[in-house]
Write a protein that holds these residues in place. Structure first.
Motif, PDB file in Angstrom:
ATOM      1  N   PHE A 232       0.885  -1.094   0.076  1.00  0.00           N
ATOM      2  CA  PHE A 232       0.021  -0.113  -0.150  1.00  0.00           C
ATOM      3  C   PHE A 232       0.845   1.359  -0.093  1.00  0.00           C
ATOM      4  CE2 PHE A 232      -2.061   3.235   2.626  1.00  0.00           C
ATOM      5  CZ  PHE A 232      -3.091   3.598   1.755  1.00  0.00           C
ATOM      6  N   VAL A 233       0.511   2.119  -0.894  1.00  0.00           N
ATOM      7  CA  VAL A 233       1.092   3.556  -0.865  1.00  0.00           C
ATOM      8  C   VAL A 233       0.022   4.841  -0.585  1.00  0.00           C
ATOM      9  CG1 VAL A 233       2.247   5.371  -2.337  1.00  0.00           C
ATOM     10  CG2 VAL A 233       2.942   2.907  -2.391  1.00  0.00           C
ATOM     11  N   GLU A 234       0.333   5.542   0.266  1.00  0.00           N
ATOM     12  CA  GLU A 234      -0.552   6.704   0.550  1.00  0.00           C
ATOM     13  C   GLU A 234      -1.082   7.394  -0.895  1.00  0.00           C
ATOM     14  OE1 GLU A 234      -2.240   7.662   3.262  1.00  0.00           O
ATOM     15  OE2 GLU A 234      -1.106   6.178   4.731  1.00  0.00           O
ATOM     16  N   PRO A 235      -2.272   7.566  -0.867  1.00  0.00           N
ATOM     17  CA  PRO A 235      -2.731   8.416  -2.099  1.00  0.00           C
ATOM     18  C   PRO A 235      -1.921   9.647  -2.479  1.00  0.00           C
ATOM     19  CG  PRO A 235      -4.693   7.732  -0.823  1.00  0.00           C
ATOM     20  CD  PRO A 235      -3.606   7.411   0.013  1.00  0.00           C
ATOM     21  N   SER A 236      -1.351  10.359  -1.281  1.00  0.00           N
ATOM     22  CA  SER A 236      -0.544  11.466  -1.611  1.00  0.00           C
ATOM     23  C   SER A 236       0.784  11.117  -2.420  1.00  0.00           C
ATOM     24  CB  SER A 236      -0.460  12.266  -0.171  1.00  0.00           C
ATOM     25  OG  SER A 236       0.219  11.555   0.788  1.00  0.00           O
ATOM     26  N   ALA A 237       1.197  10.060  -2.162  1.00  0.00           N
ATOM     27  CA  ALA A 237       2.341   9.561  -2.716  1.00  0.00           C
ATOM     28  C   ALA A 237       2.465   8.831  -3.907  1.00  0.00           C
ATOM     29  CB  ALA A 237       3.119   8.786  -1.653  1.00  0.00           C
ATOM     30  N   ILE A 238       1.428   8.425  -4.511  1.00  0.00           N
ATOM     31  CA  ILE A 238       1.262   7.724  -5.681  1.00  0.00           C
ATOM     32  C   ILE A 238       1.648   8.116  -6.793  1.00  0.00           C
ATOM     33  CG2 ILE A 238      -1.004   8.005  -6.256  1.00  0.00           C
ATOM     34  CD1 ILE A 238       0.731   4.767  -6.320  1.00  0.00           C
ATOM     35  N   ASP A 239       1.606   9.593  -7.014  1.00  0.00           N
ATOM     36  CA  ASP A 239       1.977  10.088  -8.337  1.00  0.00           C
ATOM     37  C   ASP A 239       3.382  10.184  -8.697  1.00  0.00           C
ATOM     38  OD1 ASP A 239      -0.796  10.701  -8.950  1.00  0.00           O
ATOM     39  OD2 ASP A 239      -0.267  12.869  -8.428  1.00  0.00           O
ATOM     40  N   GLU A 240       4.387   9.977  -7.442  1.00  0.00           N
ATOM     41  CA  GLU A 240       5.622   9.890  -7.862  1.00  0.00           C
ATOM     42  C   GLU A 240       6.234   8.647  -8.441  1.00  0.00           C
ATOM     43  OE1 GLU A 240       9.443  11.156  -7.994  1.00  0.00           O
ATOM     44  OE2 GLU A 240       7.644  12.414  -7.444  1.00  0.00           O
TER      45      GLU A 240
END
Length: 372
Positions: A259-267
Motif C-alpha cells: 500500500f502507498v498513501e494516495p498523496s505519494a502515488i503520483d511519484e
C-alpha cells in the motif's frame, strides 16, 4: 445549488485519515468529484465507514464527513447494517445520494430513496458490477434485488460503451456514459523519459481480477529490467497478499511496495517507463489515467479500453504473455517510442477525461434528478 452525498465506505482515506489501505481508483474518483463540486459552491457530504472512535460527524476540507457505515461485506446482519445506513442518510438529508459499485449500498440507498423525496444516482465501478457472467455467482434473490435497485435509480452512470450495452441488453436499464476525470499537471512536472527507472504495476492484490502473479512472471522474464509493484490487499484476500509479497521478495529485479498513501502515488507514475495492466476485466482503470497524466504509456495484457488501446497511439494491447514480454522489452529499449506513446496518452486523457468537463456534466445530472 444541490446537496450531494457520496456513499462510500473507504473514501475517508483520501482525507488523509491513514486508517484504510483498501481505497483505490473508485474512491479517488469520488473524492475528486466531491472536491470539484464543493469548489463550485455545492454542499457536499461523504458517508463513509466508522473508522475511528471519534465524533461520528466532522467537517474536513470543506466537506461534511459522516462516519456511520458498518462493515458491509457479506450479508450477515443485513437488516442492522441497513438500518445504520438509513439512519445516517436521514440525518444527512441530502438532495441526491450517489453510490459507485457496492451492491449492498446500492440496495440500501435505493430503498431509502424510494421512501423519501431524495434522488438516487448509481455509477458502475467495474464491468463485474453488471456483467451477467459475474452476477451469476450471486444468490438469485440478491441478484434480483440488486438489479432492481439499479433500475430504480433516477440516473445510472456507465464508464464505457461496453457497460452501457450490458446494462441495456442484459438488464433493460438506460444509462449515461460519465467516465472518470483528472486534471493535468504542468508539463514541467513530467520527467524526461530518459530518466525513467522502472516498469510499474498498480492495483489491488486481487487474485481473480487483477492477476498480479502475471506481473511477477513478467519480471522473471526480463531480469535486466527493474519492476515495481504497488497495491493494497483486496478485501478478504490478506493471505493472498502475503503470498504475493513472499514470491516478490525472491525476484531480485522486483520491488514490492504494498500500500502507498494516495498523496505519494503520483511519484511512482512520474518515474515509470510504462504501466502494466494484467487484469481479467476492469471498469475504466484509473491507473491508466493516472499514468497518462505524467505521459507514461500503458501496456495491457487483456483489457483494451473500449478498443481504444488497440486503435489509439497511447500504449500497447498485448493479448498474450509472450507479446506482453516483447512489448515491455521494446519500450524499455526505445525511449523515443515510449515518449511518443506517453505524450499521446496525455493528450488522449485531456480530450476524453477532463475533470472540468466531467464535473459540468455531473452538475447537470444532479440538478436534473433533483428537480425532476
Amino acid at each position: 445549488m444541490v446537496h450531494v452525498c457520496f456513499v462510500s465506505p473507504k473514501i475517508h482515506n483520501f482525507l488523509g485519515t491513514g486508517e484504510e489501505t483498501g481505497a483505490g481508483g473508485a474512491e479517488r474518483q469520488q473524492y475528486l468529484l466531491a472536491c470539484a463540486l464543493r469548489d463550485r459552491g455545492h454542499d457536499v457530504s461523504l458517508l463513509t465507514r466508522n473508522y475511528d472512535d471519534g465524533a461520528r460527524y466532522e467537517r474536513r476540507d470543506g466537506l461534511g464527513v459522516w462516519k456511520w457505515i458498518p462493515d458491509v461485506r457479506g450479508v450477515t446482519g443485513a437488516p442492522l447494517k441497513t438500518s445504520a445506513v438509513w439512519y445516517a442518510l436521514a440525518r444527512i438529508d441530502a438532495d441526491v445520494y450517489y453510490v459507485r459499485g457496492n451492491d449492498f449500498l446500492c440496495m440500501a440507498v435505493a430503498n431509502y430513496c424510494r421512501l423519501t423525496d431524495a434522488a438516487f444516482v448509481y455509477a458502475v465501478s467495474s464491468d463485474a458490477d453488471v456483467e451477467p457472467s459475474y452476477l451469476a455467482d450471486y444468490h438469485p434473490l440478491r441478484r434480483q434485488l440488486y438489479v432492481e435497485s439499479i433500475r430504480s435509480a433516477d440516473a445510472v452512470a456507465a464508464q464505457t460503451h461496453h457497460q452501457q450495452r450490458i446494462l441495456a441488453e442484459a438488464h433493460g436499464i438506460d444509462s449515461t456514459i460519465l467516465a472518470n476525470g483528472y486534471d493535468l499537471p504542468d508539463e514541467a512536472d513530467v520527467p524526461s523519459h530518459e530518466d525513467r527507472e522502472f516498469v510499474l504495476w498498480v492495483g489491488r492484490i486481487a487474485r481473480e481480477q487483477k492477476r498480479p502473479e502475471l506481473f511477477l512472471d513478467l519480471a522473471r522474464a526480463l531480469p535486466e529490467v527493474q519492476f515495481v509493484m504497488v497495491g493494497p490487499p483486496n478485501d478478504d484476500e490478506e493471505a493472498y497478499f502475503e503470498e504475493v509479497r513472499t514470491k516478490a521478495a525472491d525476484i531480485d529485479n522486483l520491488r514490492f511496495e504494498g500500500f502507498v498513501e494516495p498523496s505519494a502515488i503520483d511519484e511512482y507514475y512520474r518515474r515509470a517507463i510504462a504501466l502494466v495492466n494484467t487484469s481479467t476485466y476492469e471498469g475504466l482503470p484509473n491507473v491508466f489515467l493516472e499514468a497518462w497524466r505524467y505521459a507514461t504509456p500503458v501496456v495491457s495484457l487483456d483489457y483494451d479500453l473500449d478498443g481504444d488501446l488497440r486503435t489509439e497511439p497511447i500504449g500497447r494491447h498485448s493479448g498474450s504473455m509472450d507479446a506482453l514480454v516483447a512489448d515491455v522489452a521494446s519500450l524499455v529499449d526505445d525511449v523515443e517510442c515510449r515518449a511518443d506513446l506517453g505524450w499521446s496518452g496525455r493528450d488522449y486523457l485531456d480530450r476524453n477525461y477532463s475533470m472540468r468537463r466531467l464535473v459540468e456534466r455531473y452538475e447537470e445530472l444532479f440538478a436534473g434528478v433533483h428537480e425532476g
